[in-house]
Design an enzyme around this catalytic site. Structure first.
Site, PDB file in Angstrom:
ATOM      1  CD  GLU A  40      -3.039  -1.116   0.239  1.00  0.00           C
ATOM      2  OE1 GLU A  40      -3.046  -0.201  -0.611  1.00  0.00           O
ATOM      3  OE2 GLU A  40      -3.883  -2.029   0.271  1.00  0.00           O
ATOM      4  CG  HIS A  48      -4.597  -0.291   5.402  1.00  0.00           C
ATOM      5  ND1 HIS A  48      -5.968  -0.234   5.380  1.00  0.00           N
ATOM      6  CD2 HIS A  48      -4.264  -1.492   4.866  1.00  0.00           C
ATOM      7  CE1 HIS A  48      -6.438  -1.342   4.837  1.00  0.00           C
ATOM      8  NE2 HIS A  48      -5.422  -2.133   4.517  1.00  0.00           N
ATOM      9  CG  HIS A  95      -7.627  -5.500   7.282  1.00  0.00           C
ATOM     10  ND1 HIS A  95      -6.999  -6.638   6.801  1.00  0.00           N
ATOM     11  CD2 HIS A  95      -7.269  -4.500   6.422  1.00  0.00           C
ATOM     12  CE1 HIS A  95      -6.289  -6.351   5.712  1.00  0.00           C
ATOM     13  NE2 HIS A  95      -6.433  -5.057   5.471  1.00  0.00           N
ATOM     14  CG  HIS A 131      -9.256  -3.276   2.039  1.00  0.00           C
ATOM     15  ND1 HIS A 131      -8.432  -2.944   0.996  1.00  0.00           N
ATOM     16  CD2 HIS A 131      -8.427  -3.761   2.996  1.00  0.00           C
ATOM     17  CE1 HIS A 131      -7.184  -3.225   1.295  1.00  0.00           C
ATOM     18  NE2 HIS A 131      -7.152  -3.717   2.510  1.00  0.00           N
TER      19      HIS A 131
HETATM   20  P1  13P Z   1       1.089  -5.555   2.995  1.00  0.00           P
HETATM   21  O1  13P Z   1       1.479  -6.840   3.679  1.00  0.00           O
HETATM   22  O2  13P Z   1       1.698  -5.419   1.637  1.00  0.00           O
HETATM   23  O3  13P Z   1       1.383  -4.358   3.905  1.00  0.00           O
HETATM   24  O4  13P Z   1      -0.478  -5.569   2.720  1.00  0.00           O
HETATM   25  C1  13P Z   1      -1.424  -5.734   3.738  1.00  0.00           C
HETATM   26  C2  13P Z   1      -2.738  -5.079   3.437  1.00  0.00           C
HETATM   27  O5  13P Z   1      -3.540  -4.910   4.342  1.00  0.00           O
HETATM   28  C3  13P Z   1      -3.043  -4.648   2.056  1.00  0.00           C
HETATM   29  O6  13P Z   1      -4.172  -3.845   2.012  1.00  0.00           O
HETATM   30 ZN    ZN Z   2      -5.515  -4.066   3.761  1.00  0.00          ZN
END
Ligand code: 13P
Ligand code: ZN
Length: 269
Positions: free
Chosen positions: A119, A142, A144, A214
């Protein structure tokens, strides 16, 4: 093993904060496998010795050209690396990169040649914009978060500021500590330039945005500040969902009660 952090208290403190937050992301159940990523602009903490360090990777393309980032340095979570591992060993599961003079490529300079997160286009696009705006924000996260992602699976929550108002109304502190609310980004491919561009546009009005189906992306003064805003929004989402599980849709605070909060805490909205 020698580390770039050795003898550098301020830089070490910043990376330790990333590790602490990575642990919270994992403990919250928001960071399955390699889920989520963190980057921090550490340019202000870089000394001449770091500036003269030789690259330990080839030149790599960012995928976008970002003139504001010329000569900047970032700590980045490694792609495919796990937050639960980063929490214990941040320099084995992330790396420090230098943006090159063409503003479209970078090299890794320490400690190991760990490829930065997939990302990176979103993170760096946002950091470049923050610099252009003269913002004091240095960190982007970022992750989840389960309840917020669950809510993004229903169209009724995705119209502008619908979710913001529901979440603010669950508990007074959410409006106080996430005063700009939650922006919404319609689904885009993870790691894509389209996702980066949409994120950038929405972060002019919000500190946290929801990537439909996401996760969330947040910006803050430091990694703890970005985490806190996601955390208060997530707390409100849990309260909403708990009420629904008990068989009722929660009333929420009234618009008048929320206006009173804004006046009392001098909030922007
Ligand atoms: P990475 O392992 O490349 O950081 O990706 C994780 C992710 O949440 C992608 O949206
Ligand atoms: Zn992600």
């Amino acid at each position: 093993m020698k580390s770039i952090l050795d003898g550098r208290a301020a830089l070490t403190a910043e990376v330790e904060k990333v590790a602490e937050v990575a642990g919270y992301l994992w403990q919250n159940g928001w960071a399955e496998r390699n889920g989520g990523n963190i980057t921090v602009n550490i340019t202000d903490l870089v000394d001449d010795e770091i500036r003269s360090l030789r690259p330990i990777s080839d030149v790599k393309q960012i995928g976008v050209s970002l003139p504001a980032l010329k000569g900047c340095y970032f700590y980045c979570k490694g792609t495919g690396k796990r937050m639960r591992d980063l929490a214990r060993r941040p320099m084995e599961n992330g790396s420090i990169i230098r943006i090159l003079d063409d503003c479209a490529s970078y090299v890794i300079i320490a400690d190991n040649a760990v490829m930065p997160t997939s990302e990176l286009p979103s993170h760096l696009t946002v950091h470049a914009h923050l610099i252009e705006k003269g913002s004091p924000y240095k960190a982007t996260v970022h992750t989840h978060p389960i309840e917020l992602v669950a809510m993004s699976h229903n169209d009724k929550f995705l119209a502008k500021d619908v979710l913001t108002n529901i979440l603010w109304s669950m508990i007074p502190e959410t409006k106080a500590f996430c005063p700009l609310g939650l922006g919404i980004i319609p689904y885009q491919l993870p790691g894509s330039k389209e996702l980066a561009d949409a994120t950038l546009a929405e972060l002019d009005d919000y500190d946290v945005v929801l990537w439909e189906k996401h996760g969330v992306f947040a910006q803050g003064l430091d990694v703890m500040d970005a985490f806190d805003q996601i955390d208060v929004l997530s707390k409100s989402a849990k309260i909403y969902i708990d009420a629904c599980a008990m068989g009722f849709v929660p009333d929420g605070m009234s618009q008048e009660q929320m206006k009173e909060m804004s006046r009392a805490f001098n909030l922007p909205k």
